[in-house]
Write an enzyme that holds these catalytic residues in place. Structure first.
Site, PDB file in Angstrom:
ATOM      1  N   HIS A 160       0.979   5.268   1.278  1.00  0.00           N
ATOM      2  CA  HIS A 160       0.423   6.332   2.109  1.00  0.00           C
ATOM      3  C   HIS A 160       0.518   7.657   1.354  1.00  0.00           C
ATOM      4  O   HIS A 160       1.563   7.969   0.779  1.00  0.00           O
ATOM      5  CB  HIS A 160       1.236   6.510   3.394  1.00  0.00           C
ATOM      6  CG  HIS A 160       1.255   5.333   4.308  1.00  0.00           C
ATOM      7  ND1 HIS A 160       0.525   5.287   5.476  1.00  0.00           N
ATOM      8  CD2 HIS A 160       1.938   4.158   4.246  1.00  0.00           C
ATOM      9  CE1 HIS A 160       0.770   4.136   6.095  1.00  0.00           C
ATOM     10  NE2 HIS A 160       1.627   3.441   5.375  1.00  0.00           N
ATOM     11  N   HIS A 171       0.844  -1.202   0.000  1.00  0.00           N
ATOM     12  CA  HIS A 171       0.000   0.000   0.000  1.00  0.00           C
ATOM     13  C   HIS A 171       0.873   1.243   0.000  1.00  0.00           C
ATOM     14  O   HIS A 171       2.032   1.201   0.412  1.00  0.00           O
ATOM     15  CB  HIS A 171      -0.938   0.013   1.215  1.00  0.00           C
ATOM     16  CG  HIS A 171      -0.221  -0.136   2.523  1.00  0.00           C
ATOM     17  ND1 HIS A 171       0.211  -1.363   2.991  1.00  0.00           N
ATOM     18  CD2 HIS A 171       0.167   0.770   3.456  1.00  0.00           C
ATOM     19  CE1 HIS A 171       0.820  -1.208   4.157  1.00  0.00           C
ATOM     20  NE2 HIS A 171       0.824   0.085   4.461  1.00  0.00           N
TER      21      HIS A 171
HETATM   22  P1  5GP Z   1       2.181   0.361   7.323  1.00  0.00           P
HETATM   23  O1  5GP Z   1       2.926   0.659   8.589  1.00  0.00           O
HETATM   24  O2  5GP Z   1       1.947  -1.107   7.130  1.00  0.00           O
HETATM   25  O3  5GP Z   1       2.821   1.021   6.121  1.00  0.00           O
HETATM   26  O4  5GP Z   1       0.803   1.099   7.468  1.00  0.00           O
HETATM   27  C1  5GP Z   1      -0.404   0.449   7.727  1.00  0.00           C
HETATM   28  C2  5GP Z   1      -1.460   1.528   7.894  1.00  0.00           C
HETATM   29  O5  5GP Z   1      -2.721   0.901   7.862  1.00  0.00           O
HETATM   30  C3  5GP Z   1      -1.357   2.275   9.241  1.00  0.00           C
HETATM   31  O6  5GP Z   1      -1.186   3.671   8.991  1.00  0.00           O
HETATM   32  C4  5GP Z   1      -2.685   1.966   9.923  1.00  0.00           C
HETATM   33  O7  5GP Z   1      -3.215   3.068  10.629  1.00  0.00           O
HETATM   34  C5  5GP Z   1      -3.579   1.550   8.762  1.00  0.00           C
HETATM   35  N1  5GP Z   1      -4.606   0.587   9.115  1.00  0.00           N
HETATM   36  C6  5GP Z   1      -4.426  -0.575   9.797  1.00  0.00           C
HETATM   37  N2  5GP Z   1      -5.599  -1.219   9.945  1.00  0.00           N
HETATM   38  C7  5GP Z   1      -6.541  -0.450   9.336  1.00  0.00           C
HETATM   39  C8  5GP Z   1      -7.952  -0.595   9.168  1.00  0.00           C
HETATM   40  O8  5GP Z   1      -8.583  -1.557   9.597  1.00  0.00           O
HETATM   41  N3  5GP Z   1      -8.597   0.380   8.487  1.00  0.00           N
HETATM   42  C9  5GP Z   1      -7.920   1.471   7.979  1.00  0.00           C
HETATM   43  N4  5GP Z   1      -8.658   2.383   7.324  1.00  0.00           N
HETATM   44  N5  5GP Z   1      -6.598   1.649   8.124  1.00  0.00           N
HETATM   45  C10 5GP Z   1      -5.903   0.694   8.809  1.00  0.00           C
END
Ligand code: 5GP
Ligand code: ZN
Length: 141
Positions: A105, A103
């Site tokens: 951001h 994903h």
């Molecule tokens: P990573 O650290 O893997 O790059 O970011 C994962 C992101 O996914 C985090 O910013 C977290 O807040 C978001 N996230 C995790 N679970 C959920 C969810 O159930 N719904 C949404 N909308 N965001 C999520």
């Protein structure tokens, strides 16, 4: 071990098994509001295919998802009134990846928002930069 689609939170969102604020969807991706935003309007752009990291994406899906980023960035600036935004893409636990479904951001930035962005930069020693450049060129042949 990478999460399988059956226990992947983003696959569940894509399949509407759990709720999310989906702001955009097309054949290849969804864009949602991050549930724990670094700033209001923090988006996650999520390819529909379940792969762990960026390196696992096919050229075709990467191209389709990449094409969405300028449009979603323009929309983020319009909707949030932010002065700029960061695109952040974490690969691996060591890089801060928590959800093992690739994903992107999109994080709105405002003057004085105190999120920070500067990392400690280094310098190459002696021939290290030339050697590293050569290694990359060889690996890409
Ligand atoms: P990573 O650290 O893997 O790059 O970011 C994962 C992101 O996914 C985090 O910013 C977290 O807040 C978001 N996230 C995790 N679970 C959920 C969810 O159930 N719904 C949404 N909308 N965001 C999520
Ligand atoms: Zn998934």
């Amino acid at each position: 071990m990478a999460a399988q689609p059956s226990d992947c939170i983003f696959c569940k969102i894509i399949q509407r098994q759990i709720p999310a604020s989906i702001i955009f969807e097309d054949h290849c991706a969804v864009a949602i509001l991050d549930v724990n935003p670094l700033a209001s309007g923090h988006l996650l752009v999520i390819p529909k295919v379940h792969v762990n990291q960026l390196v696992d994406l096919s050229d075709s899906v990467a191209a389709d998802v990449g094409r969405l980023l300028p449009k979603l960035g323009r929309t983020l600036l319009k909707v949030t009134g932010a002065a700029g935004f960061n695109v952040l893409q974490n690969n691996g636990e060591v890089a801060g990846q928590v959800v093992n479904h690739v994903h992107f951001h999109l994080i709105p930035r405002r003057e004085g928002d105190s999120l920070g962005y500067r990392w400690q930069a280094g310098l190459y020693e002696d021939d290290q930069m030339r050697d590293t450049c050569e290694s990359f060129k060889q690996a890409l042949i």
